[in-house]
Write a protein that holds these residues in place. Sequence first.
Motif, PDB file in Angstrom:
ATOM      1  N   ALA A  76      36.653  24.686  32.502  1.00 47.68           N
ATOM      2  CA  ALA A  76      35.946  25.908  32.080  1.00 47.68           C
ATOM      3  C   ALA A  76      34.688  26.121  32.917  1.00 47.68           C
ATOM      4  CB  ALA A  76      35.600  25.835  30.597  1.00 47.68           C
ATOM      5  N   CYS A  77      33.977  25.053  33.212  1.00 47.11           N
ATOM      6  CA  CYS A  77      32.749  25.140  34.010  1.00 47.11           C
ATOM      7  C   CYS A  77      33.044  25.684  35.407  1.00 47.11           C
ATOM      8  CB  CYS A  77      32.093  23.764  34.096  1.00 47.11           C
ATOM      9  SG  CYS A  77      30.654  23.680  35.180  1.00 47.11           S
ATOM     10  N   VAL A  78      34.005  25.094  36.091  1.00 40.57           N
ATOM     11  CA  VAL A  78      34.269  25.511  37.472  1.00 40.57           C
ATOM     12  C   VAL A  78      34.879  26.909  37.521  1.00 40.57           C
ATOM     13  CG1 VAL A  78      36.604  24.587  37.938  1.00 40.57           C
ATOM     14  CG2 VAL A  78      34.839  24.524  39.710  1.00 40.57           C
ATOM     15  N   LEU A  79      35.676  27.281  36.518  1.00 44.31           N
ATOM     16  CA  LEU A  79      36.215  28.642  36.488  1.00 44.31           C
ATOM     17  C   LEU A  79      35.106  29.671  36.281  1.00 44.31           C
ATOM     18  CD1 LEU A  79      39.456  28.099  34.375  1.00 44.31           C
ATOM     19  CD2 LEU A  79      39.286  28.391  36.868  1.00 44.31           C
ATOM     20  N   ARG A  80      34.173  29.390  35.365  1.00 42.66           N
ATOM     21  CA  ARG A  80      33.044  30.296  35.123  1.00 42.66           C
ATOM     22  C   ARG A  80      32.171  30.421  36.363  1.00 42.66           C
ATOM     23  NH1 ARG A  80      28.145  29.062  34.536  1.00 42.66           N
ATOM     24  NH2 ARG A  80      28.569  26.937  33.855  1.00 42.66           N
ATOM     25  N   GLU A  81      31.833  29.286  36.954  1.00 44.30           N
ATOM     26  CA  GLU A  81      30.964  29.307  38.134  1.00 44.30           C
ATOM     27  C   GLU A  81      31.611  30.071  39.296  1.00 44.30           C
ATOM     28  OE1 GLU A  81      27.899  28.347  38.798  1.00 44.30           O
ATOM     29  OE2 GLU A  81      27.369  27.233  36.993  1.00 44.30           O
TER      30      GLU A  81
ATOM     31  N   ASP B 205      27.661  24.731  50.522  1.00 44.17           N
ATOM     32  CA  ASP B 205      28.086  24.093  49.277  1.00 44.17           C
ATOM     33  C   ASP B 205      29.426  24.684  48.859  1.00 44.17           C
ATOM     34  OD1 ASP B 205      28.049  22.695  46.848  1.00 44.17           O
ATOM     35  OD2 ASP B 205      26.394  23.837  46.000  1.00 44.17           O
ATOM     36  N   PHE B 206      30.085  24.006  47.929  1.00 44.48           N
ATOM     37  CA  PHE B 206      31.294  24.526  47.296  1.00 44.48           C
ATOM     38  C   PHE B 206      30.896  25.379  46.099  1.00 44.48           C
ATOM     39  CE2 PHE B 206      32.854  20.053  48.395  1.00 44.48           C
ATOM     40  CZ  PHE B 206      33.345  20.411  49.635  1.00 44.48           C
ATOM     41  N   PRO B 207      31.747  26.305  45.682  1.00 49.39           N
ATOM     42  CA  PRO B 207      31.498  27.009  44.420  1.00 49.39           C
ATOM     43  C   PRO B 207      31.472  26.008  43.262  1.00 49.39           C
ATOM     44  CG  PRO B 207      33.250  28.093  45.674  1.00 49.39           C
ATOM     45  CD  PRO B 207      32.960  26.793  46.359  1.00 49.39           C
ATOM     46  N   GLY B 208      30.638  26.283  42.300  1.00 48.85           N
ATOM     47  CA  GLY B 208      30.548  25.414  41.122  1.00 48.85           C
ATOM     48  C   GLY B 208      29.109  25.228  40.714  1.00 48.85           C
TER      49      GLY B 208
ATOM     50  N   GLU C 107      29.854  33.234  40.990  1.00 42.75           N
ATOM     51  CA  GLU C 107      29.396  33.124  42.370  1.00 42.75           C
ATOM     52  C   GLU C 107      30.214  33.953  43.358  1.00 42.75           C
ATOM     53  OE1 GLU C 107      27.582  28.621  41.836  1.00 42.75           O
ATOM     54  OE2 GLU C 107      29.477  28.876  42.893  1.00 42.75           O
ATOM     55  N   LEU C 108      31.535  34.018  43.142  1.00 36.07           N
ATOM     56  CA  LEU C 108      32.399  34.699  44.095  1.00 36.07           C
ATOM     57  C   LEU C 108      33.188  35.857  43.490  1.00 36.07           C
ATOM     58  CD1 LEU C 108      33.825  31.619  46.044  1.00 36.07           C
ATOM     59  CD2 LEU C 108      32.006  33.189  46.765  1.00 36.07           C
ATOM     60  N   GLY C 109      33.033  36.090  42.198  1.00 37.67           N
ATOM     61  CA  GLY C 109      33.757  37.170  41.555  1.00 37.67           C
ATOM     62  C   GLY C 109      35.252  36.920  41.444  1.00 37.67           C
ATOM     63  N   LEU C 110      35.678  35.678  41.600  1.00 37.70           N
ATOM     64  CA  LEU C 110      37.096  35.341  41.568  1.00 37.70           C
ATOM     65  C   LEU C 110      37.476  34.720  40.233  1.00 37.70           C
ATOM     66  CD1 LEU C 110      37.445  33.725  45.111  1.00 37.70           C
ATOM     67  CD2 LEU C 110      38.153  36.027  44.410  1.00 37.70           C
ATOM     68  N   THR C 111      38.558  35.207  39.652  1.00 40.08           N
ATOM     69  CA  THR C 111      39.111  34.618  38.439  1.00 40.08           C
ATOM     70  C   THR C 111      40.301  33.778  38.852  1.00 40.08           C
ATOM     71  OG1 THR C 111      38.383  36.506  37.130  1.00 40.08           O
ATOM     72  CG2 THR C 111      40.099  35.108  36.172  1.00 40.08           C
TER      73      THR C 111
ATOM     74  N   VAL D  19      36.903  38.469  47.150  1.00 42.05           N
ATOM     75  CA  VAL D  19      35.566  37.914  46.878  1.00 42.05           C
ATOM     76  C   VAL D  19      34.584  39.046  46.635  1.00 42.05           C
ATOM     77  CG1 VAL D  19      33.612  36.636  47.855  1.00 42.05           C
ATOM     78  CG2 VAL D  19      35.954  35.784  48.175  1.00 42.05           C
ATOM     79  N   ARG D  20      33.814  38.888  45.579  1.00 42.35           N
ATOM     80  CA  ARG D  20      32.708  39.800  45.254  1.00 42.35           C
ATOM     81  C   ARG D  20      31.497  38.908  45.015  1.00 42.35           C
ATOM     82  NH1 ARG D  20      35.938  42.242  47.251  1.00 42.35           N
ATOM     83  NH2 ARG D  20      37.150  44.019  46.522  1.00 42.35           N
ATOM     84  N   PHE D  21      30.694  38.760  46.061  1.00 40.32           N
ATOM     85  CA  PHE D  21      29.558  37.829  46.011  1.00 40.32           C
ATOM     86  C   PHE D  21      28.666  38.145  44.829  1.00 40.32           C
ATOM     87  CE2 PHE D  21      25.306  36.564  47.865  1.00 40.32           C
ATOM     88  CZ  PHE D  21      25.500  35.207  47.682  1.00 40.32           C
ATOM     89  N   GLY D  22      28.412  37.128  44.024  1.00 43.00           N
ATOM     90  CA  GLY D  22      27.646  37.315  42.804  1.00 43.00           C
ATOM     91  C   GLY D  22      26.149  37.147  42.956  1.00 43.00           C
ATOM     92  N   GLY D  23      25.680  36.834  44.132  1.00 44.97           N
ATOM     93  CA  GLY D  23      24.244  36.734  44.348  1.00 44.97           C
ATOM     94  C   GLY D  23      23.654  35.369  44.082  1.00 44.97           C
ATOM     95  N   GLU D  24      24.471  34.395  43.679  1.00 51.63           N
ATOM     96  CA  GLU D  24      23.953  33.033  43.545  1.00 51.63           C
ATOM     97  C   GLU D  24      24.061  32.395  44.915  1.00 51.63           C
ATOM     98  OE1 GLU D  24      25.105  30.580  40.280  1.00 51.63           O
ATOM     99  OE2 GLU D  24      25.542  32.326  39.034  1.00 51.63           O
ATOM    100  N   GLY D  25      22.941  32.051  45.478  1.00 49.51           N
ATOM    101  CA  GLY D  25      22.920  31.564  46.844  1.00 49.51           C
ATOM    102  C   GLY D  25      22.552  32.694  47.788  1.00 49.51           C
TER     103      GLY D  25
END
Length: 144
Positions: free
Chosen positions: A52-57, A38-41, A61-65, A99-105
Amino acid sequence: MNSRRRFYGAKVMLFAGDDLLVLRRDFAPGLAWPGMLDFPGGVAEGDEDPVACVLRETREELGLTLDPGLLRWVHLRDAGGRRSWFFAAHGPAGLVDEVRFGGEGLEWAAIPPMDFVNAPDAVWPFRGILANYLASEKKKPGRA
């Protein structure tokens, strides 16, 4: 879904140089497309707009701002009244090192975009969205 809300969620086709950053969905009860690439989001929270939604997700998910200026709107998908926005963002190859994997997925990966398009274990509607995006990018002047 609140009838006032114009969208359900947002995704980003996030490129790190020539690679695409993807997640493998987990097997949580009720989750669509379990175990697939899947894509991040994800789903909007509160009164978030699509950006705002896709930036937060992406942060979760990836620790990326991401810089919102990197986002390009690509596609609006309506699945049974659930409208999802799809963006593309192109960053440097070194983005993978941030990338800092956030554990979602289950996991994340950086893969060639066509590997996602051709993967039988990628979310099937998203394969076509990416393929269309890549084709449109090839048609732009100065692109190979």
